[in-house]
Design a protein around this motif. Structure first.
Motif, mmCIF file in Angstrom:
data_model
loop_
_atom_site.group_PDB
_atom_site.id
_atom_site.type_symbol
_atom_site.label_atom_id
_atom_site.label_comp_id
_atom_site.label_asym_id
_atom_site.label_seq_id
_atom_site.Cartn_x
_atom_site.Cartn_y
_atom_site.Cartn_z
ATOM 1 N N ASP A 7 34.293 35.517 3.862
ATOM 2 C CA ASP A 7 34.575 36.549 4.859
ATOM 3 C C ASP A 7 33.576 37.692 4.774
ATOM 4 O O ASP A 7 33.150 38.246 5.798
ATOM 5 C CB ASP A 7 35.998 37.091 4.672
ATOM 6 C CG ASP A 7 37.067 36.124 5.150
ATOM 7 O OD1 ASP A 7 36.715 35.181 5.899
ATOM 8 O OD2 ASP A 7 38.243 36.296 4.780
ATOM 9 N N ALA A 8 33.177 38.065 3.548
ATOM 10 C CA ALA A 8 32.197 39.135 3.372
ATOM 11 C C ALA A 8 30.847 38.737 3.951
ATOM 12 O O ALA A 8 30.182 39.538 4.623
ATOM 13 C CB ALA A 8 32.053 39.480 1.890
ATOM 14 N N LEU A 9 30.447 37.489 3.719
ATOM 15 C CA LEU A 9 29.182 37.009 4.272
ATOM 16 C C LEU A 9 29.253 36.936 5.795
ATOM 17 O O LEU A 9 28.271 37.216 6.493
ATOM 18 C CB LEU A 9 28.833 35.643 3.681
ATOM 19 C CG LEU A 9 28.476 35.636 2.198
ATOM 20 C CD1 LEU A 9 28.225 34.209 1.714
ATOM 21 C CD2 LEU A 9 27.263 36.508 1.917
ATOM 22 N N ARG A 10 30.406 36.575 6.319
ATOM 23 C CA ARG A 10 30.574 36.538 7.768
ATOM 24 C C ARG A 10 30.439 37.937 8.374
ATOM 25 O O ARG A 10 29.850 38.112 9.437
ATOM 26 C CB ARG A 10 31.924 35.926 8.116
ATOM 27 C CG ARG A 10 31.956 34.409 7.973
ATOM 28 C CD ARG A 10 33.325 33.849 8.240
ATOM 29 N NE ARG A 10 33.307 32.383 8.200
ATOM 30 C CZ ARG A 10 34.355 31.634 7.924
ATOM 31 N NH1 ARG A 10 35.524 32.201 7.671
ATOM 32 N NH2 ARG A 10 34.248 30.316 7.913
ATOM 33 N N GLU A 11 31.001 38.932 7.689
ATOM 34 C CA GLU A 11 30.906 40.304 8.180
ATOM 35 C C GLU A 11 29.455 40.778 8.190
ATOM 36 O O GLU A 11 28.992 41.412 9.144
ATOM 37 C CB GLU A 11 31.760 41.227 7.314
ATOM 38 C CG GLU A 11 31.755 42.681 7.750
ATOM 39 C CD GLU A 11 32.337 42.902 9.136
ATOM 40 O OE1 GLU A 11 32.016 43.935 9.754
ATOM 41 O OE2 GLU A 11 33.098 42.020 9.622
ATOM 42 N N ILE A 12 28.723 40.450 7.122
ATOM 43 C CA ILE A 12 27.300 40.796 7.069
ATOM 44 C C ILE A 12 26.543 40.089 8.190
ATOM 45 O O ILE A 12 25.683 40.670 8.860
ATOM 46 C CB ILE A 12 26.705 40.418 5.699
ATOM 47 C CG1 ILE A 12 27.216 41.379 4.629
ATOM 48 C CG2 ILE A 12 25.183 40.429 5.732
ATOM 49 C CD1 ILE A 12 26.800 41.015 3.225
ATOM 50 N N GLY A 13 26.880 38.808 8.401
ATOM 51 C CA GLY A 13 26.225 38.055 9.466
ATOM 52 C C GLY A 13 26.488 38.650 10.823
ATOM 53 O O GLY A 13 25.588 38.738 11.678
ATOM 54 N N SER A 14 27.707 39.119 11.061
ATOM 55 C CA SER A 14 28.057 39.722 12.342
ATOM 56 C C SER A 14 27.275 41.013 12.580
ATOM 57 O O SER A 14 26.729 41.242 13.670
ATOM 58 C CB SER A 14 29.567 40.005 12.384
ATOM 59 O OG SER A 14 29.933 40.569 13.619
ATOM 60 N N ILE A 15 27.189 41.854 11.546
ATOM 61 C CA ILE A 15 26.429 43.103 11.668
ATOM 62 C C ILE A 15 24.941 42.814 11.827
ATOM 63 O O ILE A 15 24.244 43.436 12.638
ATOM 64 C CB ILE A 15 26.687 44.001 10.447
ATOM 65 C CG1 ILE A 15 28.152 44.444 10.443
ATOM 66 C CG2 ILE A 15 25.756 45.206 10.439
ATOM 67 C CD1 ILE A 15 28.579 45.143 9.173
ATOM 68 N N GLY A 16 24.450 41.842 11.068
ATOM 69 C CA GLY A 16 23.030 41.485 11.148
ATOM 70 C C GLY A 16 22.630 40.970 12.508
ATOM 71 O O GLY A 16 21.575 41.334 13.051
#
Length: 199
Positions: A7-16
């Motif tokens: 989930d943390a990586l997904r959040e970073i991916g969304s912001i990126g």
């Protein structure tokens, strides 16, 4: 990885990807959005199928990642996306990848570089991790062959790859563009530790 880490990586991916859309919008002079960005951790074969299959021809812009994170990042464009980008930047479209001139190749590389750099800057800023992307290289080939590059480099450590993005919405038209991130295992563990979610 556990669900919290994913989930943390997904959040970073969304912001990126949001940052990448903003950078692309600035370059093209038009609004570019990603209505529903997605981040998936997929096995190699599943990732290629998600992108449209092994034999689909695409342009891949590949950049090595160095610093506190080592790995590869890849931006994939298919012909529709390239034509929209070339049309906005150079006022030209092509019918086949073989028609790309040196100037047009440079334009595609620069657009891929902007997307990759925007994503990496977001990742670096959120995690406090120093990451330096290399000068990107362009490869036009079947998607299966292009994605083999990161898997050949890190496939002995993991059979999984991080698939980021979806369709950019440009002037009401969906334009597929994908970013793929393949860090080595040490780098992934270091990143998760910096995010405070390492087991």
């Amino acid at each position: 990885m556990n669900s919290l880490q994913i989930d943390a990586l997904r959040e970073i991916g969304s912001i990126g990807t949001g940052n990448a859309a903003t950078a692309l919008s600035s370059m093209l002079g038009i609004e570019v959005r990603i209505p529903l960005p997605e981040v998936q951790i997929l096995e190699f074969n599943a990732a290629v199928e998600k992108l449209g299959g092994f034999e689909t021809i695409a342009a891949g812009i590949i950049s090595d990642l160095r610093g506190e994170i080592n790995g590869l990042m890849l931006a994939l464009f298919q012909l529709d996306a390239i034509n929209l980008l070339l049309g906005r930047t150079l006022g030209k479209q092509i019918k086949d990848y073989s028609e790309l001139t040196e100037i047009e190749n440079s334009a595609v590389i620069e657009i891929g570089n902007i997307l990759i750099s925007s994503f990496i800057n977001a990742l670096s800023g959120l995690s406090g991790v120093r990451i330096t992307p290399s000068v990107p290289q362009l490869s036009i080939d079947m998607q299966g062959a292009i994605i083999t590059v990161p898997m050949a480099a890190y496939g002995n450590q993991s059979d999984y790859i991080m698939l980021i993005g979806g369709s950019f919405l440009v002037e009401g038209k969906e334009v597929p563009c994908r970013l793929l991130l393949a860090p080595d295992v040490r780098s992934l563990n270091y990143l998760l530790n910096k995010l405070g979610i390492c087991e």
